[in-house]
Write a protein that holds these residues in place. Structure first.
Motif, PDB file in Angstrom:
ATOM      1  N   PHE A   1      42.871  76.706  32.616  1.00 23.38           N
ATOM      2  CA  PHE A   1      41.556  76.690  32.543  1.00 23.38           C
ATOM      3  C   PHE A   1      40.609  75.264  32.709  1.00 23.38           C
ATOM      4  CE2 PHE A   1      43.079  80.858  31.391  1.00 23.38           C
ATOM      5  CZ  PHE A   1      42.448  81.706  32.392  1.00 23.38           C
ATOM      6  N   ASP A   2      41.222  74.393  32.375  1.00 27.63           N
ATOM      7  CA  ASP A   2      40.912  72.928  32.296  1.00 27.63           C
ATOM      8  C   ASP A   2      39.823  72.929  31.291  1.00 27.63           C
ATOM      9  OD1 ASP A   2      40.445  70.366  32.907  1.00 27.63           O
ATOM     10  OD2 ASP A   2      38.864  70.803  34.151  1.00 27.63           O
ATOM     11  N   ILE A   3      40.170  73.405  29.864  1.00 27.33           N
ATOM     12  CA  ILE A   3      39.344  73.596  28.778  1.00 27.33           C
ATOM     13  C   ILE A   3      38.710  72.285  28.267  1.00 27.33           C
ATOM     14  CG2 ILE A   3      38.843  74.520  26.374  1.00 27.33           C
ATOM     15  CD1 ILE A   3      40.851  76.609  26.998  1.00 27.33           C
ATOM     16  N   GLN A   4      37.538  71.939  27.883  1.00 25.50           N
ATOM     17  CA  GLN A   4      37.118  70.687  27.362  1.00 25.50           C
ATOM     18  C   GLN A   4      36.859  70.740  26.078  1.00 25.50           C
ATOM     19  OE1 GLN A   4      36.825  68.122  29.688  1.00 25.50           O
ATOM     20  NE2 GLN A   4      37.809  69.331  31.049  1.00 25.50           N
ATOM     21  N   TYR A   5      37.191  69.796  25.354  1.00 28.47           N
ATOM     22  CA  TYR A   5      37.211  69.881  24.049  1.00 28.47           C
ATOM     23  C   TYR A   5      36.133  68.553  23.350  1.00 28.47           C
ATOM     24  CZ  TYR A   5      41.544  72.568  24.190  1.00 28.47           C
ATOM     25  OH  TYR A   5      42.659  73.300  24.378  1.00 28.47           O
ATOM     26  N   THR A   6      35.585  69.058  22.193  1.00 24.25           N
ATOM     27  CA  THR A   6      34.768  68.114  21.143  1.00 24.25           C
ATOM     28  C   THR A   6      35.814  67.610  20.236  1.00 24.25           C
ATOM     29  OG1 THR A   6      32.859  69.455  21.663  1.00 24.25           O
ATOM     30  CG2 THR A   6      32.757  67.896  19.726  1.00 24.25           C
ATOM     31  N   ALA A   7      35.976  66.160  20.389  1.00 21.12           N
ATOM     32  CA  ALA A   7      36.701  65.605  19.526  1.00 21.12           C
ATOM     33  C   ALA A   7      35.872  65.531  18.025  1.00 21.12           C
ATOM     34  CB  ALA A   7      36.893  64.062  20.024  1.00 21.12           C
ATOM     35  N   PRO A   8      36.623  65.413  16.892  1.00 24.43           N
ATOM     36  CA  PRO A   8      36.097  65.133  15.661  1.00 24.43           C
ATOM     37  C   PRO A   8      35.291  63.666  15.701  1.00 24.43           C
ATOM     38  CG  PRO A   8      38.534  64.821  15.478  1.00 24.43           C
ATOM     39  CD  PRO A   8      38.214  65.398  16.778  1.00 24.43           C
ATOM     40  N   LYS A   9      34.381  63.856  14.783  1.00 21.32           N
ATOM     41  CA  LYS A   9      33.357  62.357  14.575  1.00 21.32           C
ATOM     42  C   LYS A   9      34.474  61.134  14.275  1.00 21.32           C
ATOM     43  CE  LYS A   9      29.004  64.261  13.673  1.00 21.32           C
ATOM     44  NZ  LYS A   9      27.932  64.341  12.844  1.00 21.32           N
ATOM     45  N   ASN A  10      35.216  61.399  13.293  1.00 12.45           N
ATOM     46  CA  ASN A  10      36.090  60.288  12.563  1.00 12.45           C
ATOM     47  C   ASN A  10      37.504  61.020  12.128  1.00 12.45           C
ATOM     48  OD1 ASN A  10      35.171  61.316  10.101  1.00 12.45           O
ATOM     49  ND2 ASN A  10      33.353  59.909  10.692  1.00 12.45           N
ATOM     50  N   LEU A  11      38.212  59.918  11.716  1.00 11.43           N
ATOM     51  CA  LEU A  11      39.418  60.195  10.838  1.00 11.43           C
ATOM     52  C   LEU A  11      39.099  60.983   9.748  1.00 11.43           C
ATOM     53  CD1 LEU A  11      41.732  57.281  11.459  1.00 11.43           C
ATOM     54  CD2 LEU A  11      41.753  59.463  12.445  1.00 11.43           C
ATOM     55  N   GLU A  12      37.995  60.738   8.977  1.00  7.13           N
ATOM     56  CA  GLU A  12      37.497  61.565   7.747  1.00  7.13           C
ATOM     57  C   GLU A  12      37.473  62.876   7.968  1.00  7.13           C
ATOM     58  OE1 GLU A  12      34.651  61.038   4.022  1.00  7.13           O
ATOM     59  OE2 GLU A  12      34.090  60.160   5.827  1.00  7.13           O
ATOM     60  N   SER A  13      36.676  63.233   8.982  1.00  5.00           N
ATOM     61  CA  SER A  13      36.608  64.751   9.385  1.00  5.00           C
ATOM     62  C   SER A  13      37.876  65.541   9.622  1.00  5.00           C
ATOM     63  CB  SER A  13      35.612  64.714  10.628  1.00  5.00           C
ATOM     64  OG  SER A  13      34.508  64.120  10.580  1.00  5.00           O
TER      65      SER A  13
END
Length: 264
Positions: free
Chosen positions: A129-141
């Motif tokens: 389904f070619d799902i688009q993701y939102t990446a976390p802000k940073n490694l701390e998150s």
């Protein structure tokens, strides 16, 4: 510890033995995922967002709760009530095992298998389904996210274990457990982000342990919380773990005084 790893292995073997039940369960998981995915996709189709969330954020939320569900929630602990009702619980009173730890390892096997199954399913569904993701802000998150999952994992098991101990007092312990699971899923953020609700409802749910199981860890991933709110989340998780552990211990000890081993 060998006896507990044996419990892990036996539980894992039991789940993989009944393959039809396992695959039906995984099919249900895929259907539920697609249902939520297309619901949020439909709600954001015109404007690209809904209730302040973008399409990518909501689809990522669905993916995360699909992966978190097997990590946090489990079904093996319901066997505690069944064992108490049919008398099988007596075997744990004469064996050199800690009943709490024994059932934790049994449930850990289930969670591990279901999580890796969900991971494979999400991989293929994302490709299809070619799902688009939102990446976390940073490694701390990311680090806070995993820490939140760990505390949520422990909190759920302690609460679930305690609810099943109601079988010491009633053969209908499955009824209270069903209500517990139903309310838990609604209030934990498993169906929708708690931020969609009004500020008043969010304040009420913040006083209960349920939102710290799903919504809080996911929110840590997205970076929705301030530094003080993050500290409050971890403090709340630890507090509820401690409180649930004390209540469960009291219920267990008092339940043993009522247990008669009926059904052996």
């Amino acid at each position: 510890m060998k006896k507990y790893f044996w419990a892990f292995k036996m539980s894992f073997a039991h789940m993989t033995t009944y393959r039809l039940n396992f695959f039906i369960g995984r099919l249900r998981s895929v259907i539920v995922f697609l249902l939520f995915y297309f619901v949020w996709l439909t709600l954001t189709r015109d404007s690209g967002q809904f209730a302040g969330f973008t399409t990518e954020e909501l689809t990522t939320y669905v993916v995360l709760i699909t992966l978190l569900r097997p990590l946090v929630f489990g079904d093996q602990s319901r066997r505690i009530a069944m064992d108490i009702n049919d008398g099988s619980f007596s075997q744990y009173l004469v064996k050199p095992v800690n009943h709490f730890i024994f059932f934790y390892f049994r449930e850990l096997a289930e969670r591990a298998l279901l999580f890796f199954s969900a991971l494979v399913e999400i991989f293929f569904l994302s490709f299809i389904f070619d799902i688009q993701y939102t990446a976390p802000k940073n490694l701390e998150s990311v680090g806070l996210f995993f820490l939140g999952i760990f505390f949520a994992h422990i909190l759920y098991f302690v609460m679930s274990y305690g609810v099943n101990l109601l079988a010491f007092w009633s053969r209908q312990a499955m009824g209270p457990r069903f209500l517990f699971e139903w309310f838990l899923e609604c209030a934990s953020g498993l169906f929708f982000p708690i931020r969609i609700l009004s500020a008043a409802w969010q304040s009420v749910l913040a006083l209960l342990p349920f939102m710290y199981l799903i919504y809080a860890p996911v929110g840590l991933y997205f970076g929705w919380f301030t530094r003080s709110e993050i500290q409050g989340i971890f403090a709340a998780q630890l507090f509820f773990i401690f409180l649930a552990a004390i209540i469960t211990r009291i219920v267990f000890r008092r339940g043993l005084l009522r247990y008669s081993g009926e059904g052996i």
